[in-house]
Design a protein around this motif. Sequence first.
Motif, mmCIF file in Angstrom:
data_model
loop_
_atom_site.group_PDB
_atom_site.id
_atom_site.type_symbol
_atom_site.label_atom_id
_atom_site.label_comp_id
_atom_site.label_asym_id
_atom_site.label_seq_id
_atom_site.Cartn_x
_atom_site.Cartn_y
_atom_site.Cartn_z
ATOM 1 N N TYR A 1 18.030 -5.728 -15.651
ATOM 2 C CA TYR A 1 16.902 -4.822 -15.444
ATOM 3 C C TYR A 1 16.396 -4.968 -14.015
ATOM 4 N N PHE A 2 16.207 -3.833 -13.368
ATOM 5 C CA PHE A 2 15.823 -3.800 -11.970
ATOM 6 C C PHE A 2 14.511 -3.048 -11.793
ATOM 7 N N CYS A 3 13.703 -3.573 -10.910
ATOM 8 C CA CYS A 3 12.467 -2.916 -10.507
ATOM 9 C C CYS A 3 12.737 -2.178 -9.193
ATOM 10 N N ALA A 4 12.202 -0.969 -9.066
ATOM 11 C CA ALA A 4 12.453 -0.161 -7.879
ATOM 12 C C ALA A 4 11.154 0.442 -7.365
ATOM 13 N N VAL A 5 11.061 0.569 -6.061
ATOM 14 C CA VAL A 5 9.837 1.063 -5.426
ATOM 15 C C VAL A 5 10.180 2.154 -4.420
ATOM 16 N N SER A 6 9.377 3.203 -4.436
ATOM 17 C CA SER A 6 9.502 4.239 -3.425
ATOM 18 C C SER A 6 8.163 4.438 -2.725
ATOM 19 N N ALA A 7 8.216 4.681 -1.439
ATOM 20 C CA ALA A 7 7.001 4.969 -0.686
ATOM 21 C C ALA A 7 6.537 6.403 -0.924
ATOM 22 N N ARG A 8 7.366 7.200 -1.517
ATOM 23 C CA ARG A 8 7.032 8.600 -1.755
ATOM 24 C C ARG A 8 6.469 8.796 -3.151
ATOM 25 N N ASN A 9 5.602 9.791 -3.277
ATOM 26 C CA ASN A 9 5.100 10.170 -4.590
ATOM 27 C C ASN A 9 6.125 11.150 -5.181
ATOM 28 N N LEU A 10 7.078 10.592 -5.896
ATOM 29 C CA LEU A 10 8.200 11.391 -6.379
ATOM 30 C C LEU A 10 7.748 12.405 -7.414
ATOM 31 N N ILE A 11 8.429 13.531 -7.421
ATOM 32 C CA ILE A 11 8.173 14.474 -8.504
ATOM 33 C C ILE A 11 8.822 13.934 -9.774
ATOM 34 N N ALA A 12 8.332 14.387 -10.891
ATOM 35 C CA ALA A 12 8.768 13.831 -12.169
ATOM 36 C C ALA A 12 10.283 13.904 -12.338
ATOM 37 N N SER A 13 10.863 15.005 -11.944
ATOM 38 C CA SER A 13 12.300 15.186 -12.154
ATOM 39 C C SER A 13 13.142 14.278 -11.260
ATOM 40 N N SER A 14 12.558 13.707 -10.233
ATOM 41 C CA SER A 14 13.293 12.822 -9.319
ATOM 42 C C SER A 14 13.168 11.351 -9.677
ATOM 43 N N MET A 15 12.236 11.039 -10.524
ATOM 44 C CA MET A 15 11.965 9.631 -10.789
ATOM 45 C C MET A 15 13.119 8.929 -11.467
ATOM 46 N N PHE B 1 0.828 -1.198 0.000
ATOM 47 C CA PHE B 1 0.000 0.000 0.000
ATOM 48 C C PHE B 1 0.865 1.252 0.000
ATOM 49 N N SER B 2 2.121 1.101 0.373
ATOM 50 C CA SER B 2 3.017 2.249 0.438
ATOM 51 C C SER B 2 3.762 2.495 -0.873
ATOM 52 N N MET B 3 3.453 1.716 -1.899
ATOM 53 C CA MET B 3 4.141 1.854 -3.176
ATOM 54 C C MET B 3 3.572 3.025 -3.958
ATOM 55 N N ASN B 4 4.140 4.169 -3.808
ATOM 56 C CA ASN B 4 3.640 5.337 -4.515
ATOM 57 C C ASN B 4 4.312 5.580 -5.850
ATOM 58 N N SER B 5 5.585 5.311 -5.911
ATOM 59 C CA SER B 5 6.324 5.482 -7.162
ATOM 60 C C SER B 5 7.069 4.188 -7.470
ATOM 61 N N VAL B 6 6.979 3.763 -8.698
ATOM 62 C CA VAL B 6 7.683 2.549 -9.102
ATOM 63 C C VAL B 6 8.423 2.825 -10.400
ATOM 64 N N GLY B 7 9.522 2.115 -10.582
ATOM 65 C CA GLY B 7 10.301 2.381 -11.777
ATOM 66 C C GLY B 7 11.113 1.178 -12.202
ATOM 67 N N TRP B 8 11.585 1.255 -13.410
ATOM 68 C CA TRP B 8 12.513 0.268 -13.962
ATOM 69 C C TRP B 8 13.827 0.974 -14.270
ATOM 70 N N PHE B 9 14.901 0.324 -13.883
ATOM 71 C CA PHE B 9 16.243 0.766 -14.211
ATOM 72 C C PHE B 9 16.953 -0.385 -14.896
ATOM 73 N N ARG B 10 18.058 -0.073 -15.546
ATOM 74 C CA ARG B 10 18.866 -1.136 -16.140
ATOM 75 C C ARG B 10 20.343 -0.801 -15.995
#
Length: 125
Positions: free
Chosen positions: A92-106, A29-38
Motif C-alpha cells: 500500500y502506497f501513499c501519494a501526494v499531489s500539489a494540485r487539486n485534482l479533479i475527481a476523475s483524475s484522482m 502546505f502544497s498537499m492538495n490531493s492525497v491518495g492511497w494506492f495498492r
Amino acid sequence: QVQVEESGGGWVQPGGSLRLSCATSGRTFSMNSVGWFRQPPGKEREFVAGTRKTSGAPIYANAVKGRFTIARDKNTLYLQIHNLIPADTAAYFCAVSARNLIASSMSSWNQYEYWGQGTHITVSS
C-alpha cells in the motif's frame, strides 16, 4: 518537495482490521490531493482511495467501498480498513499531489508527484 512515509501494515486474518498511516513532511502546505494506492503481488498498482484538501467527498475504488475509510489530520493521512479479505493483500502506497485534482483524475497514479516506499498488508488464515 514532500517526504512521504507509510506505516501500519502487517499480517492479519480475514475479517480483521488495520489502520495505515502516512506521515508527511517538507512542503506540506502544497498537499492538495492525497491518495492511497495498492499493488497486489504480480499485478499493477491500483487506486484505493483519495481526498482533496479543498473540495469534494473522499473517493473510493468500488472494491473497497464500505470497508476502507480515508482520513486526513493536518499532515498525516490515514486509511482505516475493516473486514479485510485475501484480495486486499498488497503493498500500500501513499501519494501526494500539489494540485487539486479533479475527481476523475484522482485514480490515476501518474497525477501524483510524491510517493512513499509502501507498507505491506498480508491477509491470510
